[in-house]
Every structure is written in C-alpha cells, then in structure tokens.
Design an enzyme around this catalytic site. Sequence first.
Site, short mmCIF file in Angstrom:
data_model
loop_
_atom_site.label_atom_id
_atom_site.label_comp_id
_atom_site.label_asym_id
_atom_site.label_seq_id
_atom_site.Cartn_x
_atom_site.Cartn_y
_atom_site.Cartn_z
N CYS A 36 0.84 -1.24 0.17
CA CYS A 36 0.05 0.17 0.03
C CYS A 36 0.90 1.21 -0.01
CB CYS A 36 -0.91 -0.13 1.02
SG CYS A 36 -1.95 1.52 1.42
N GLU A 64 1.49 -4.61 -5.12
CA GLU A 64 0.30 -5.44 -4.96
C GLU A 64 -0.78 -4.89 -5.94
OE1 GLU A 64 -2.84 -6.58 -1.40
OE2 GLU A 64 -0.76 -6.64 -1.00
#
Length: 500
Positions: free
Chosen positions: A259, A293
């Site tokens: 993140c 991700e």
Amino acid sequence: MFQDGTVVVGEVLASRQSVRSKVAEFFVHYEGQNRRLDEWIGLDRFMEEATATPAHAAAAPVVATRSSASAAAPVDLKSVSKVTRSARRKFDEINHIQPSLAELLPSQATLERMHEERTKVKYIDRIIFGRYDIDTWYFSPYPEDFGRQEVLYICEFCIKYMKYKHTYDRHVCPLKAPPGREIYRKHNLSVYEVDGKHAKVYCQCLCLLSKLFLDHKTLYFDVESFMFYILTERDEDGTHVVGYFSKEKDSLEGNNLACIMTLPPYQRKGYGKFLIGFSYELSKRENIVGSPEKPLSDLGKLSYRSYWSWMLLEILKDAIPGLGIKDLSTMTCISELDIIDTLQSLNLCKYWKGNHVLCVNPKIVQECLLAAEFQRPKLLVDPKALIAEWKPPPRPVRPIKPTFTHQNSILAAQNAAVKASDLPVHSSVETNGEVTRETLPEPDMVLDPNEEDPLDDIDEDDAASGEEDDEGDEDELRNMDVDEENEENDDEWDTESDES
C-alpha cells in the site's frame, strides 16, 4: 452544485443533522465523478426542483447542468472513429476513468458492489492534522464514536485520533518521530522503518488515516506481518509525516509494496515517485525482483506507469543490441510483466511467435522522453543515503503441517535405523502441538503405506475360536510381540489363556 458554481447531476445517499450548523445536510454522489468528490451539502446547494420536496430528497436526483466557464467539455471517445484498445486504455489512465461494473468479471463486480455498499457514505468531512486542515476523500472504519464525527483531530506525530478540539489542544505527544529506525536521510527528508509487530497501535492508526484517501484498502488492524516505511520532512518542530508505503515481510506473490499513500498537502511534489523508487532500491539491496500489489488505485497506477516508463526509457535510449526484457528486469528489479505492460503502452514491445520482443525505435524513445508524463522525477533516491547496514527483516517461519506422506517418510527412515541396530525405537510424532509417543513395529513387520493391513484378512470367527474372553484376546493381540525368537512363548501364552 459545486462550490465554484458548476452544476451537475447527483444522487442523495444519506442525510444528517449537522452538529456545527444545526441544519439538515445530505450526502451526494455526483454522477460521472470519482467517489472522492462525494460530499455533505445543505439545501442551499440544491436546485429549486430538488428543494421543493426535501422529504423525498433521498430518492430524487439533483438535476443540474455544468457551466462552460468552470469546466472544459469532455472528449467523447465514441465519436472518434477507429479508437484502438491501447488509445482507450491510455485515455482512461490520463482521465482517471475507473472500469464500470459491466466491464468487470462477475466475481469482481460482486465484490465491488459489496465494497461500495459498505463504504458509500463517509461521515468524516475533514481532519486536523498538524498545521493542515484536510478534506477527506473516502470512508474509513474508525470506531463508531469517532467515525461519525464531522471533524476528526489527529496528532501528526503519534497519529492518535481525537473527537474534540480541546482534547487535541491539551494532547502532549511523547513522540517527535515515527517509532522506528531511521534508515535514510538526505537534506530534510528521512525514511523510518517501523515494524508493525513492535508498533502495532501506531501502524493501525496510520492505516485508518490512509483509508481516508484510498478507496480500496483492506488492511486496518492486522499489521504484525507488515513493515512500514514512512517518509518525513524535518524541521525544528520535529519530523512531519509526508506519506508511507507498507510491505509484507514475506510475500508469496513477490510483492515489494502493499500500500502507498501520500497526504494531499504533499502531493504533486514528487514524494509518490520517491516512495516507489525507494521500494525498488530496497529490492535491489535484497537482490530480488518486485512488483506492487494489485490492483492499484487510479492515482497509484499513474505514478507507477510514469516511473516505470522513465526508468525503461533512460535505459533504452542508450540500449545495446541484444538487450531483452529479462535483462531490463535484472537491471531495474521491475517484474517482467510490468515491463511488458509498460513497453506495450509505449509501442516499444510486440508479441511475435509466442514471445514478447523489444522493438526499440530511437525516434519513439526520444518523443517519449520529451513528453511531460515521462520526465525525470523531481526527487530521486540516493543509494548512498540509505544506511549500509540495512538488511531486510527476517521472514517469519511458516509452520509445516505434517502430511501422511511426510510422516511415512519419517517412519521409514526410523525403520531403516531399526534394521541396522535391531533395537526397539520409539518415535515422537507432533500432532496439533502435542507430542505423542508410539512404538514402532519390528523390522520384519514394516508396512508399506500402499499395502493393506494383514490383520484385516483375519476372519473374526477364526480369531474367536477356542477363546472365551474377547476382551482378553484383543489385549493379547495389542501386546503380542511378533519376533521369531518369542514365537514359542506366544504359543504357551495362548494355550494358558484358552485353558483359563
């Protein structure tokens, strides 16, 4: 109606009584706009058609038009002939257009509907963060009493949140920097490495803060398996958080970033690409190839695409013949899939005879380098400023569940040792954390796991003939030693039991 006079069509999703103004407010989603623009507005922002029946405002759309002075007319791709998929994808990325539910897979569309239903209404309008008053973008799952506040006060050092201004004013923070190790320093910028296991509350508060500016984020409280790399600016008052990225300690997918978030007051200053470059600098230290991700947010996708393009173009402008995609991946630590996707968007990679092949055209490379979105980042990571003794955190040991095959291999090895020593051996088998001991059979009774148990072929009537006590016989079978040296003793034992 927007505050600048722009009039748009919207949908009312919720209503409330404002604590500050003591008037009714309505939460509106503007059609065709990103959810970050959703806001609470009063009746003065509605047109007359909507204010005529405020009791039904929650079901009626806000009818409006857009003024020509405040916004440019959008480009309609449908009116343009022969639009390629590459051109459409590039247009969507530049204009922050998210795929509609109809364009997603059925499973993805279901998850997206569930996500929108849970997070469609944000109750926190603003946060007071240090010297900044920041408008929020999305819903964040703060505890009930705090998540319903119109204004939330957050300490910029310990990231703890408070409901009232007088509590915020009296708060004395024990921290002047993130609770971790400073691993990078250059000029007034520092990067701190914080372990989610050792600073759990701090990292949880940081995740809740970042959710106010990220639409799709699921990590709030399970932070122990993540490392957080926090970018700060230093001055005489302390270190001020600019942004951060998190990273799994042991990623099965090979992700070097989970993140990433830059606070709105620090955006468009190059900090986002700095964090991206820092994640790849750590990958170079670890000597691994990494990838963020997926899926990325719209702003994250733009930052990554721009960073990847610049990195690859800088290499390709002086590329030597025979350079391949795998070579680029080794030099940059960018995954091959990300390289292929980026080069295809630049028309520098083609799929030919089952392989992706570089098609480096010097003219196209120079044109791309002159484009505004592929310019050199404002801030670059200096590898020398990263401490030399930095090492990746130790990866957590994954528990190995004992399987049938694994246990049999252990027993087979122990049986082989028994054959060599002719000594009775007891094995310890761990099951669900408990250690039990079981006696191994003698070497001449070692069983193949694929063979049937020979005891299953014994006829129950034959086994019970001449025996008066079944329970006693079962005990004898369990304790019977099948060694050839003790066969005579076993026969005498059976005879005595029969006579009894």
